[in-house]
Design an enzyme around this catalytic site. Structure first.
Site, PDB file in Angstrom:
ATOM      1  N   TYR A   9      56.189  14.548  -8.588  1.00 14.55           N
ATOM      2  CA  TYR A   9      56.836  15.302  -7.522  1.00 14.55           C
ATOM      3  C   TYR A   9      58.267  15.708  -7.883  1.00 14.55           C
ATOM      4  O   TYR A   9      58.741  16.749  -7.453  1.00 14.55           O
ATOM      5  CB  TYR A   9      56.909  14.463  -6.238  1.00 14.55           C
ATOM      6  CG  TYR A   9      55.641  14.385  -5.433  1.00 14.55           C
ATOM      7  CD1 TYR A   9      54.498  13.769  -5.939  1.00 14.55           C
ATOM      8  CD2 TYR A   9      55.583  14.906  -4.144  1.00 14.55           C
ATOM      9  CE1 TYR A   9      53.347  13.674  -5.189  1.00 14.55           C
ATOM     10  CE2 TYR A   9      54.434  14.810  -3.383  1.00 14.55           C
ATOM     11  CZ  TYR A   9      53.317  14.199  -3.913  1.00 14.55           C
ATOM     12  OH  TYR A   9      52.177  14.103  -3.165  1.00 14.55           O
ATOM     13  N   ASP A  55      44.869   9.703   2.001  1.00 15.67           N
ATOM     14  CA  ASP A  55      44.060  10.627   2.824  1.00 15.67           C
ATOM     15  C   ASP A  55      42.594  10.186   2.803  1.00 15.67           C
ATOM     16  O   ASP A  55      41.902  10.207   3.822  1.00 15.67           O
ATOM     17  CB  ASP A  55      44.156  12.072   2.307  1.00 15.67           C
ATOM     18  CG  ASP A  55      45.303  12.866   2.936  1.00 15.67           C
ATOM     19  OD1 ASP A  55      46.325  12.238   3.296  1.00 15.67           O
ATOM     20  OD2 ASP A  55      45.186  14.100   3.061  1.00 15.67           O
TER      21      ASP A  55
HETATM   22  C1  IPM Z   1      52.444  13.513   2.698  1.00 17.23           C
HETATM   23  C2  IPM Z   1      52.414  14.965   2.310  1.00 17.23           C
HETATM   24  C3  IPM Z   1      53.586  15.273   1.397  1.00 17.23           C
HETATM   25  C4  IPM Z   1      53.412  14.468   0.125  1.00 17.23           C
HETATM   26  C5  IPM Z   1      53.785  16.760   1.060  1.00 17.23           C
HETATM   27  C6  IPM Z   1      53.829  17.618   2.285  1.00 17.23           C
HETATM   28  C7  IPM Z   1      55.023  16.967   0.234  1.00 17.23           C
HETATM   29  O1  IPM Z   1      51.199  15.317   1.731  1.00 17.23           O
HETATM   30  O2  IPM Z   1      53.443  13.057   3.276  1.00 17.23           O
HETATM   31  O3  IPM Z   1      51.443  12.825   2.471  1.00 17.23           O
HETATM   32  O4  IPM Z   1      52.633  14.847  -0.755  1.00 17.23           O
HETATM   33  O5  IPM Z   1      54.055  13.420   0.024  1.00 17.23           O
HETATM   34 MN    MN Z   2      49.688  13.745   1.884  1.00 23.12          MN
END
Ligand code: IPM
Ligand code: MN
Ligand code: NAD
Length: 360
Positions: free
Chosen positions: A138, A243
């Site tokens: 990131y 997720d």
């Molecule tokens: C999360 C989101 C974020 C991430 C994005 C929106 C930058 O997916 O908080 O899980 O990947 O951390």
């Molecule tokens: Mn996410």
């Protein structure tokens, strides 16, 4: 005085954050806690009003806060913005030093039917994802040309050590098991990750450590979720696996999270995004935002109030109040209202713990 900054954000962000904020307002009022709330522009909403996703005033307010409650950011309207809403979120996490993202997921007893997994596989699943949040792909240098692009992935020993300590300490409060996830069969950062996590484990002889490659971990999460206790991951793997894990409990709308640093304000947000497909319809599930509010109360060292809010949320689900993602027809606001009705009754009830009563 406890200063809470609310960042509603975009899409369903404002809808779910409003329900969570109302829960915190009720807790503050019932227990005389004197919370103050301040709303600030963030994400796409801030791009529209200020041209950038993280305006200076928002960052300054967050820096001075005791806690931050976030809805969600992003949406197709801003996908081509010079600086996307999501970049504002990454900048905020980095600026506040929020390196540890805690994402608890569990099958609530009696609510196994919410899971898409067979009840005998899902029953009893209770996993805490400890995700590194300010390093890795990131934040590495990026290049994007017409026919070539790159993202640099870097981790330092110090970054790995501090998140590993968080995971081992949480394991001590839970079932004493850490599963560290990496791709050490391919990636150099993962080789360092595995080596450093194994070293940190030596300080925690009471905690069992095992390592899984991320692809296998993704498989085990759906075939045997109960094998996990604390799941320790780097930034991107934790994003993806959390997720996946969220739907084991029934819906991504159920999961809350805490993003914490070495001190100062923590940030509390549901793990889901701005869900543009359902925004503005009052059908989003606010449970993840409300669960995040309960984590916020824990961070403010108000565990009794946190448990009351969690219990009210669980009872609402157990009573069968379901938003559309769980196959029901209850609206976002109506769901939140039921949680607060239960919370209100519990806060007034004589069975509240003694130290809670003392502050009434
Ligand atoms: C999360 C989101 C974020 C991430 C994005 C929106 C930058 O997916 O908080 O899980 O990947 O951390
Ligand atoms: Mn996410
Ligand atoms: P999403 O999490 O917003 O939505 C994925 C699916 O889950 C959609 O079908 C959505 O309707 C559903 N969903 C999500 N939350 C729900 C809830 N509370 N109740 C009911 N259903 C829910 O992911 P996406 O569609 O990939 O991303 C949309 C936008 O959100 C993108 O711009 C993305 O970058 C952003 N995003 C932001 C955050 C954040 O602010 N922390 C997190 C993830 C994604």
């Amino acid at each position: 005085m406890t200063r809470i900054i609310v960042l509603p954000g975009d899409g369903i962000g404002p809808e779910v954050a409003a329900e969570a904020r109302l829960c915190l307002e009720l807790v503050s009022e019932r227990f005389g806690l004197g919370f103050t709330f301040e709303e600030h522009d963030f994400g796409g909403a801030a791009i529209d009003r200020h041209g950038v996703p993280l305006p200076e005033a928002t960052l300054a307010a967050c820096t001075a806060a005791d806690a931050i409650l976030l809805g969600a950011v992003g949406g197709p309207r801003w996908d081509d913005a010079k600086e996307r809403p999501e970049i504002g979120l990454l900048k905020l996490r980095k600026a506040l030093g929020l390196f540890a993202n805690l994402r608890p997921a569990r099958i609530m007893p009696g609510l196994e039917e919410y899971s898409p997994l067979r009840a005998d596989i899902a029953a009893g699943a209770d996993v805490l994802v400890v995700r590194e949040l300010t390093g890795g792909l990131y934040f590495g240098e990026k290049t994007l040309e017409q026919d070539r692009a790159s993202d640099l992935c870097t981790y330092t020993r110090e970054e790995i050590e501090r998140i590993a300590h968080v995971a081992f300490q949480w394991a001590r409060q839970r079932s004493g098991r850490v599963t560290s996830v990496d791709k050490a069969n391919v990636l150099a950062t993962s080789k360092l990750w595995r080596r450093v996590v194994s070293e940190v484990a030596q300080d925690y002889s009471d905690v069992a450590l095992d390592h899984l490659y991320v692809d296998a971990a993704a498989m085990h999460l759906v075939t045997s979720p109960t094998r996990f206790d604390v799941l320790l991951t780097e930034n991107l793997f934790g994003d993806i696996l959390s997720d996946e894990l969220s739907v084991i409990g029934g819906s991504i709308g159920l999961l809350g999270s805490a993003s914490l640093g070495t001190g100062g304000a923590g940030m509390f947000e549901p793990i889901h995004g701005s869900a543009p497909d359902i925004a503005g319809k009052d059908i989003a599930n606010p449970a993840g935002a409300i669960a995040s509010a309960a984590m916020l109360l824990d961070h403010l060292e108000l565990p009794s109030q946190a448990r009351l809010l969690e219990a009210a949320l669980e009872q609402t689900l157990r009573e069968g109040h379901r938003t559309a993602d769980l196959g029901g027809a209850v609206g976002c606001a109506a769901f939140g209202a039921r949680v607060r009705e239960i919370l209100d009754g519990a806060a007034a009830a004589p069975r509240a713990p003694a130290h809670v009563q003392a502050s009434l």
